[in-house]
Design a protein around this motif. Structure first.
Motif, PDB file in Angstrom:
ATOM      1  N   MET A   6      30.521  50.066  36.001  1.00 40.36           N
ATOM      2  CA  MET A   6      30.589  51.494  35.664  1.00 40.36           C
ATOM      3  C   MET A   6      29.286  52.219  35.932  1.00 40.36           C
ATOM      4  N   GLY A   7      28.218  51.699  35.361  1.00 40.40           N
ATOM      5  CA  GLY A   7      26.942  52.393  35.434  1.00 40.40           C
ATOM      6  C   GLY A   7      26.335  52.348  36.817  1.00 40.40           C
ATOM      7  N   TYR A   8      26.455  51.213  37.482  1.00 35.36           N
ATOM      8  CA  TYR A   8      25.815  51.080  38.797  1.00 35.36           C
ATOM      9  C   TYR A   8      26.763  51.468  39.919  1.00 35.36           C
ATOM     10  N   ALA A   9      27.930  50.805  40.013  1.00 30.75           N
ATOM     11  CA  ALA A   9      28.829  51.107  41.132  1.00 30.75           C
ATOM     12  C   ALA A   9      29.652  52.371  40.886  1.00 30.75           C
ATOM     13  N   GLY A  10      29.676  52.855  39.624  1.00 36.52           N
ATOM     14  CA  GLY A  10      30.388  54.091  39.343  1.00 36.52           C
ATOM     15  C   GLY A  10      31.896  53.961  39.317  1.00 36.52           C
ATOM     16  N   GLN A  11      32.403  52.771  39.057  1.00 37.47           N
ATOM     17  CA  GLN A  11      33.855  52.560  39.016  1.00 37.47           C
ATOM     18  C   GLN A  11      34.254  52.210  37.580  1.00 37.47           C
ATOM     19  N   ILE A  12      35.190  52.963  37.019  1.00 35.40           N
ATOM     20  CA  ILE A  12      35.560  52.730  35.632  1.00 35.40           C
ATOM     21  C   ILE A  12      36.615  51.630  35.536  1.00 35.40           C
ATOM     22  N   SER A  13      36.614  50.905  34.420  1.00 37.98           N
ATOM     23  CA  SER A  13      37.727  50.005  34.130  1.00 37.98           C
ATOM     24  C   SER A  13      38.111  50.162  32.668  1.00 37.98           C
ATOM     25  N   LEU A  14      39.362  50.462  32.435  1.00 38.52           N
ATOM     26  CA  LEU A  14      39.866  50.527  31.056  1.00 38.52           C
ATOM     27  C   LEU A  14      40.711  49.302  30.761  1.00 38.52           C
ATOM     28  N   GLY A  15      40.458  48.213  31.495  1.00 34.82           N
ATOM     29  CA  GLY A  15      41.274  47.022  31.288  1.00 34.82           C
ATOM     30  C   GLY A  15      40.471  45.748  31.147  1.00 34.82           C
ATOM     31  N   HIS A  16      39.182  45.882  30.796  1.00 34.53           N
ATOM     32  CA  HIS A  16      38.370  44.666  30.799  1.00 34.53           C
ATOM     33  C   HIS A  16      38.663  43.708  29.658  1.00 34.53           C
ATOM     34  N   ALA A  17      39.294  44.222  28.605  1.00 31.96           N
ATOM     35  CA  ALA A  17      39.696  43.327  27.516  1.00 31.96           C
ATOM     36  C   ALA A  17      40.629  42.248  28.053  1.00 31.96           C
ATOM     37  N   ALA A  18      41.386  42.588  29.103  1.00 30.90           N
ATOM     38  CA  ALA A  18      42.341  41.631  29.673  1.00 30.90           C
ATOM     39  C   ALA A  18      41.610  40.400  30.217  1.00 30.90           C
ATOM     40  N   PHE A  19      40.492  40.602  30.894  1.00 30.19           N
ATOM     41  CA  PHE A  19      39.742  39.465  31.450  1.00 30.19           C
ATOM     42  C   PHE A  19      39.117  38.630  30.335  1.00 30.19           C
ATOM     43  N   PHE A  20      38.650  39.329  29.278  1.00 30.80           N
ATOM     44  CA  PHE A  20      38.141  38.656  28.073  1.00 30.80           C
ATOM     45  C   PHE A  20      39.243  37.742  27.533  1.00 30.80           C
ATOM     46  N   GLY A  21      40.453  38.295  27.461  1.00 30.49           N
ATOM     47  CA  GLY A  21      41.599  37.541  26.952  1.00 30.49           C
ATOM     48  C   GLY A  21      41.997  36.395  27.862  1.00 30.49           C
ATOM     49  N   LEU A  22      41.983  36.641  29.171  1.00 33.14           N
ATOM     50  CA  LEU A  22      42.355  35.589  30.118  1.00 33.14           C
ATOM     51  C   LEU A  22      41.440  34.386  29.959  1.00 33.14           C
ATOM     52  N   GLY A  23      40.138  34.652  29.830  1.00 31.71           N
ATOM     53  CA  GLY A  23      39.189  33.566  29.628  1.00 31.71           C
ATOM     54  C   GLY A  23      39.468  32.832  28.326  1.00 31.71           C
ATOM     55  N   ALA A  24      39.654  33.624  27.258  1.00 27.46           N
ATOM     56  CA  ALA A  24      39.859  33.038  25.930  1.00 27.46           C
ATOM     57  C   ALA A  24      41.121  32.170  25.896  1.00 27.46           C
TER      58      ALA A  24
END
Lengths: 318, 258
Positions: A50-68
């Motif tokens: 977000m901060g560097y490449a300027g691309q938003i993601s409103l779905g990152h909890a999903a990757f947290f969950g996939l790992g878990a």
């Protein structure tokens, strides 16, 4: 001086971790600090995106969950070694990030936000509904602690050292990425994608690359969560958590690595302090996001620094 | 026989909806040449730049660079082959410092990837130091070395245009496209720009420029291409173009001679 700067930073960081870990009283604070550490890992990745490449993601909890869930299911149901479980989680999250990222990152702004939001919701529903695999809404219990080279991180305190060692490593990697040819190209894409393309930056590939990296960070944090708390539930990986992560990035400061540490820490501690207002948590987070974006658009760290510099100047003026 | 051309446009055309913005345009840019592209507003000059640099793909025709077709390639690949550009409306990386802007120009000529960067491998650190050194040289070349650590957004327009040129040069182009480099510059700055364009040619880089400042164009260009309503109206050395009846008509109206 500059040459050894990273080593000094690393030394100071681990010294602090060692002191804190050995002095902390009671499990409560240790558990809270572990959670902060995990959030920092995700927020560092999300800030690269977000901060560097300027691309938003409103779905990152999903990757947290996939790992878990990958770690939880493989190590508990199938008795796989935690290290392999963690690697499998990374592999799965990386693949999913590529598949989702290729079409989604062709979109910009609101449309990208919507696409990632949709992805996050789909994954969250899958965690709920596939109860034969995930345990469904009631959660997944009895996840073994992490084992590495004969060490087992059973107690919260050993978990603390493990989590924060990883945080230090991720912090080191992130600082290096930001401060490199790749980090520079990402910032260029953020400022003017047209000009970046004309200068020979393969914007599409780089956006995908950093999306995958941020997904890997989140997945890693998810695996660590599963092994340090021994229990996970789908409610931790829903839409609300994705919003919290974005709030942490914004509050800490977009494109600020050190801000990410503060943002993750403040917004992990805050709900604990506001436990009384539990039902209002969403409202309070929304309010914080608004206030910060209006009054401290560059985040807490930069905002406070600006305020301090302004004070200094004012005093010198008199 | 003519020496092989660096850039060749053959019957290039593109239309947007019903509007044919560029129609059957053919011309060449030779190695070491400074060529100017002129024409009234809306003649299709910037569109032509976008076609050459891959921002747009032509509907018809061929664009050859070093005798290889480049139409339809993505912009970053065209940049890699040696065509770089500046923009009519300045497109700097405003949140980055002046020297960092130029360093982005070195991106395509360097190779440290994510892993090398994340692990700070010794060779990637050496590469990074070289990128900085070369970028500072290009800044010195355009005369901006004193502003290296300022934010690009804080520069005055004249300096921003110079910075765009330095950034474009850092990609090691064989052909540099300048889109109205003198727009917004005062007389001394324009004079310095003229010297800079000659200095760029000295480095064996060909230049194709779009410019409305006629005195500058006539002075620097070896050859001029005139576009009107997307079509090539005339081509030739400045002296001929100045006297060309069709050009005069396009600029001043058809009844001018009466």
């Amino acid at each position: 001086m500059v040459r050894y700067q990273r080593w000094l930073q690393a030394g100071a960081f681990y010294f602090l971790v060692a002191i804190t870990g050995s002095l902390l009283p009671g499990t409560y604070y240790v558990t809270l600090l572990n959670l902060i550490g995990l959030h920092i890992i995700i927020v560092l990745g999300l800030n690269l995106l977000m901060g560097y490449a300027g691309q938003i993601s409103l779905g990152h909890a999903a990757f947290f969950g996939l790992g878990a869930y990958t770690s939880a299911i493989l190590t508990t149901t199938y008795k796989v070694d935690p290290v392999l479980g963690l690697l499998a989680g990374l592999l799965l999250s990386g693949l999913v990030a590529v598949v989702v990222g290729i079409p989604a990152l062709k979109l910009k702004g609101y449309y990208l936000a919507m696409a990632t939001l949709g992805f996050g919701i789909i994954v969250a529903i899958a965690f709920q509904q596939m109860d034969w695999l995930t345990g469904g809404p009631s959660g997944f219990m009895g996840i073994p602690p992490f084992r590495l080279l004969g060490w087992s991180f059973k107690t919260p305190t050993t978990g603390f050292f493990f989590v924060w060692t990883v945080v230090g490593l991720i912090l080191f990697l992130s600082l290096n990425i930001v401060d490199s040819r790749i980090g520079r190209a990402l910032r260029a894409i953020h400022d003017s994608e047209t000009a970046a393309l004309a200068m020979g930056v393969d914007a599409q590939r780089l956006k995908l690359l950093i999306f995958v990296v941020s997904a890997l960070y989140a997945s890693l944090a998810g695996s660590l969560l599963a092994h340090t708390t021994n229990f996970i539930a789908p409610s931790s990986f829903g839409f609300m958590f994705s919003i919290k992560l974005v709030t942490m990035v914004v509050v800490g400061g977009m494109a600020s690595i050190w801000g990410s540490l503060l943002g993750a820490a403040v917004l992990t501690i805050l709900p604990e302090l506001l436990a009384v207002f539990h039902d209002l948590e969403v409202v309070i987070f929304g309010l914080i996001l608004m206030v910060v974006m209006i009054f401290l658009p560059r985040g807490l760290v930069r905002g406070l620094l600006d305020l301090w510099e302004f004070r200094q100047r004012k005093q010198q003026g008199r | 026989m003519d020496p092989p051309a660096l850039l060749t446009l053959k019957d290039v055309g593109i239309s947007f909806g019903g509007l044919q913005a560029v129609k059957q345009v053919s011309f060449q840019v030779q190695e070491g040449q400074i060529k100017a592209l002129i024409g009234p507003n809306g003649a299709g000059k910037t569109t032509l730049f976008n076609l050459i640099t891959g921002m747009l793909t032509p509907d018809q025709g061929e664009i050859l660079f070093h005798r290889q077709a480049i139409q339809g390639l993505p912009p970053f690949q065209i940049a890699a082959r040696g065509i770089s550009r500046t923009f009519q409306i300045v497109q700097l990386f405003g949140h980055m410092t002046v020297v960092e802007n130029v360093m982005v120009g070195r991106h395509i000529r360097t190779r440290a990837g994510l892993l090398a960067a994340a692990l700070r491998l010794p060779w990637s650190r050496r590469e990074e130091a070289a990128i900085r050194a070369q970028s500072l040289e290009w800044l010195a070349f355009v005369g901006l070395q004193a502003r290296a650590d300022d934010y690009a957004a804080n520069l005055p327009l004249g300096h921003q245009r110079l910075l765009e040129i330095a950034r474009a040069l850092a990609t090691d182009p064989k052909l540099l496209l300048l889109d109205e480099p003198a727009a917004g510059l005062d007389m001394t700055e324009t004079e310095r720009l003229k010297d800079l364009i000659f200095a760029i040619r000295e480095k064996e880089i060909s230049v194709l420029l779009v410019e409305h400042d006629m005195s500058l164009t006539m002075e620097v260009a070896d050859e001029i291409v005139v576009l009107d309503h997307g079509e090539l109206l005339a081509e030739g050395p400045p002296r001929e173009i100045q006297r060309h009846p069709a050009v005069i008509a396009a600029y001043l109206g058809r009844d001018w001679e009466k």
